[in-house]
Design a protein around this motif. Structure first.
Motif, mmCIF file in Angstrom:
data_model
loop_
_atom_site.group_PDB
_atom_site.id
_atom_site.type_symbol
_atom_site.label_atom_id
_atom_site.label_comp_id
_atom_site.label_asym_id
_atom_site.label_seq_id
_atom_site.Cartn_x
_atom_site.Cartn_y
_atom_site.Cartn_z
ATOM 1 N N ALA A 44 1.037 -1.120 -0.048
ATOM 2 C CA ALA A 44 0.083 0.137 -0.203
ATOM 3 C C ALA A 44 0.866 1.226 0.013
ATOM 4 N N ALA A 45 1.942 1.355 0.529
ATOM 5 C CA ALA A 45 3.018 2.120 0.642
ATOM 6 C C ALA A 45 3.700 2.337 -0.822
ATOM 7 N N GLY A 46 3.384 1.361 -1.774
ATOM 8 C CA GLY A 46 4.481 1.404 -2.963
ATOM 9 C C GLY A 46 5.592 0.710 -2.910
ATOM 10 N N ILE A 47 5.815 -0.261 -2.037
ATOM 11 C CA ILE A 47 7.082 -0.852 -1.974
ATOM 12 C C ILE A 47 6.816 -2.419 -2.095
ATOM 13 N N SER A 48 7.384 -2.801 -3.392
ATOM 14 C CA SER A 48 7.286 -4.114 -3.545
ATOM 15 C C SER A 48 8.422 -5.212 -3.410
ATOM 16 N N HIS A 49 9.694 -4.437 -3.496
ATOM 17 C CA HIS A 49 10.788 -5.279 -3.703
ATOM 18 C C HIS A 49 11.040 -5.586 -2.155
ATOM 19 N N THR A 50 10.953 -6.535 -1.591
ATOM 20 C CA THR A 50 11.119 -7.036 -0.229
ATOM 21 C C THR A 50 12.040 -7.869 0.243
ATOM 22 N N ARG A 51 12.766 -8.505 -0.681
ATOM 23 C CA ARG A 51 13.843 -9.403 -0.589
ATOM 24 C C ARG A 51 14.630 -9.715 -1.929
ATOM 25 N N GLU A 52 15.704 -10.214 -1.765
ATOM 26 C CA GLU A 52 16.527 -10.316 -2.811
ATOM 27 C C GLU A 52 17.152 -11.975 -2.749
ATOM 28 N N THR A 53 17.315 -12.572 -3.977
ATOM 29 C CA THR A 53 17.648 -14.014 -3.833
ATOM 30 C C THR A 53 19.159 -14.189 -3.598
ATOM 31 N N PRO A 54 19.463 -15.255 -2.941
ATOM 32 C CA PRO A 54 20.933 -15.278 -2.277
ATOM 33 C C PRO A 54 21.812 -15.380 -3.482
ATOM 34 N N VAL A 55 21.446 -16.235 -4.508
ATOM 35 C CA VAL A 55 22.674 -16.418 -5.476
ATOM 36 C C VAL A 55 22.661 -15.451 -6.665
ATOM 37 N N SER A 56 21.522 -14.888 -7.099
ATOM 38 C CA SER A 56 21.486 -13.736 -8.204
ATOM 39 C C SER A 56 21.263 -12.392 -7.476
ATOM 40 N N GLN A 57 20.990 -12.083 -6.374
ATOM 41 C CA GLN A 57 20.428 -11.107 -5.726
ATOM 42 C C GLN A 57 19.227 -10.356 -6.636
ATOM 43 N N SER A 58 18.529 -11.159 -7.424
ATOM 44 C CA SER A 58 17.253 -10.603 -8.094
ATOM 45 C C SER A 58 16.193 -10.269 -7.165
ATOM 46 N N ALA A 59 15.510 -9.313 -7.628
ATOM 47 C CA ALA A 59 14.330 -8.924 -6.471
ATOM 48 C C ALA A 59 13.186 -9.732 -6.471
ATOM 49 N N ARG A 60 12.651 -9.680 -5.318
ATOM 50 C CA ARG A 60 11.358 -10.610 -5.208
ATOM 51 C C ARG A 60 10.376 -9.671 -4.655
ATOM 52 N N ALA A 61 9.204 -10.152 -4.535
ATOM 53 C CA ALA A 61 7.919 -9.353 -3.950
ATOM 54 C C ALA A 61 6.864 -10.458 -3.371
ATOM 55 N N PRO A 62 6.218 -9.833 -2.443
ATOM 56 C CA PRO A 62 5.100 -10.785 -2.107
ATOM 57 C C PRO A 62 4.233 -11.370 -3.480
ATOM 58 N N PHE A 63 3.851 -12.424 -3.222
ATOM 59 C CA PHE A 63 3.162 -12.925 -4.469
ATOM 60 C C PHE A 63 1.719 -13.572 -3.969
ATOM 61 N N CYS A 64 1.773 -14.610 -2.992
ATOM 62 C CA CYS A 64 0.493 -15.213 -2.775
ATOM 63 C C CYS A 64 -0.103 -14.584 -1.612
ATOM 64 N N MET A 65 0.227 -13.918 -0.913
ATOM 65 C CA MET A 65 -0.410 -13.168 0.240
ATOM 66 C C MET A 65 -1.137 -14.071 1.289
ATOM 67 N N MET A 66 -0.898 -15.436 1.147
ATOM 68 C CA MET A 66 -1.155 -16.365 2.230
ATOM 69 C C MET A 66 -0.396 -17.486 2.723
ATOM 70 N N GLY A 67 0.828 -16.918 2.803
ATOM 71 C CA GLY A 67 1.618 -17.870 3.376
ATOM 72 C C GLY A 67 2.479 -19.086 2.720
ATOM 73 N N SER A 68 2.245 -19.194 1.508
ATOM 74 C CA SER A 68 2.666 -20.367 0.724
ATOM 75 C C SER A 68 4.021 -20.259 -0.249
ATOM 76 N N CYS A 69 3.986 -19.053 -0.567
ATOM 77 C CA CYS A 69 5.411 -18.785 -1.714
ATOM 78 C C CYS A 69 6.663 -18.685 -0.857
ATOM 79 N N PHE A 70 6.664 -18.070 0.142
ATOM 80 C CA PHE A 70 7.948 -17.414 0.852
ATOM 81 C C PHE A 70 8.544 -16.133 0.128
ATOM 82 N N GLU A 71 7.872 -15.666 -0.856
ATOM 83 C CA GLU A 71 8.486 -14.575 -1.630
ATOM 84 C C GLU A 71 8.635 -13.354 -0.818
#
Ligand code: FES
Length: 100
Positions: A44-71
């Motif tokens: 809601a605050a306009g922030i979606s880049h919440t983590r980076e992958t350990p190998v490539s450091q690519s950006a990840r964002a919340p996806f499922c919003m129900m505890g399944s994907c761990f993104e």
């Protein structure tokens, strides 16, 4: 703060009456609503880049919003791998991007 998402809140009477909660994202104060999860508040605050992958450091964002994907994993008050979509936001939390 630079934002990188296009999520908007749906305004209705119950949301408008909810209490404001303030927490910190990467050291910057963010306003949320009581009952938001950390992920919902960040989106809601306009922030979606919440983590980076350990190998490539690519950006990840919340996806499922129900505890399944761990993104949506973030660091909360020094605790790593917190699922932001499952943790309610609380006043004064210090949330950081997950980098490992
Ligand atoms: S968004 Fe999928 S587990 Fe949090």
């Amino acid at each position: 703060m630079k934002t990188d998402s296009n999520f908007l809140r749906l305004d209705n009477a119950s949301q408008a009456a909810s209490r404001e909660v303030r927490f910190f994202w990467e050291g910057q104060e963010i306003s949320a609503r009581q009952g938001d999860t950390i992920a919902a508040a960040l989106l809601a605050a306009g922030i979606s880049h919440t983590r980076e992958t350990p190998v490539s450091q690519s950006a990840r964002a919340p996806f499922c919003m129900m505890g399944s994907c761990f993104e949506c994993r973030v660091e909360v008050d020094g605790e790593h791998n917190v699922q932001a979509c499952m943790r309610p936001v609380e006043s004064g939390l210090n949330v950081r991007r997950q980098r490992s």
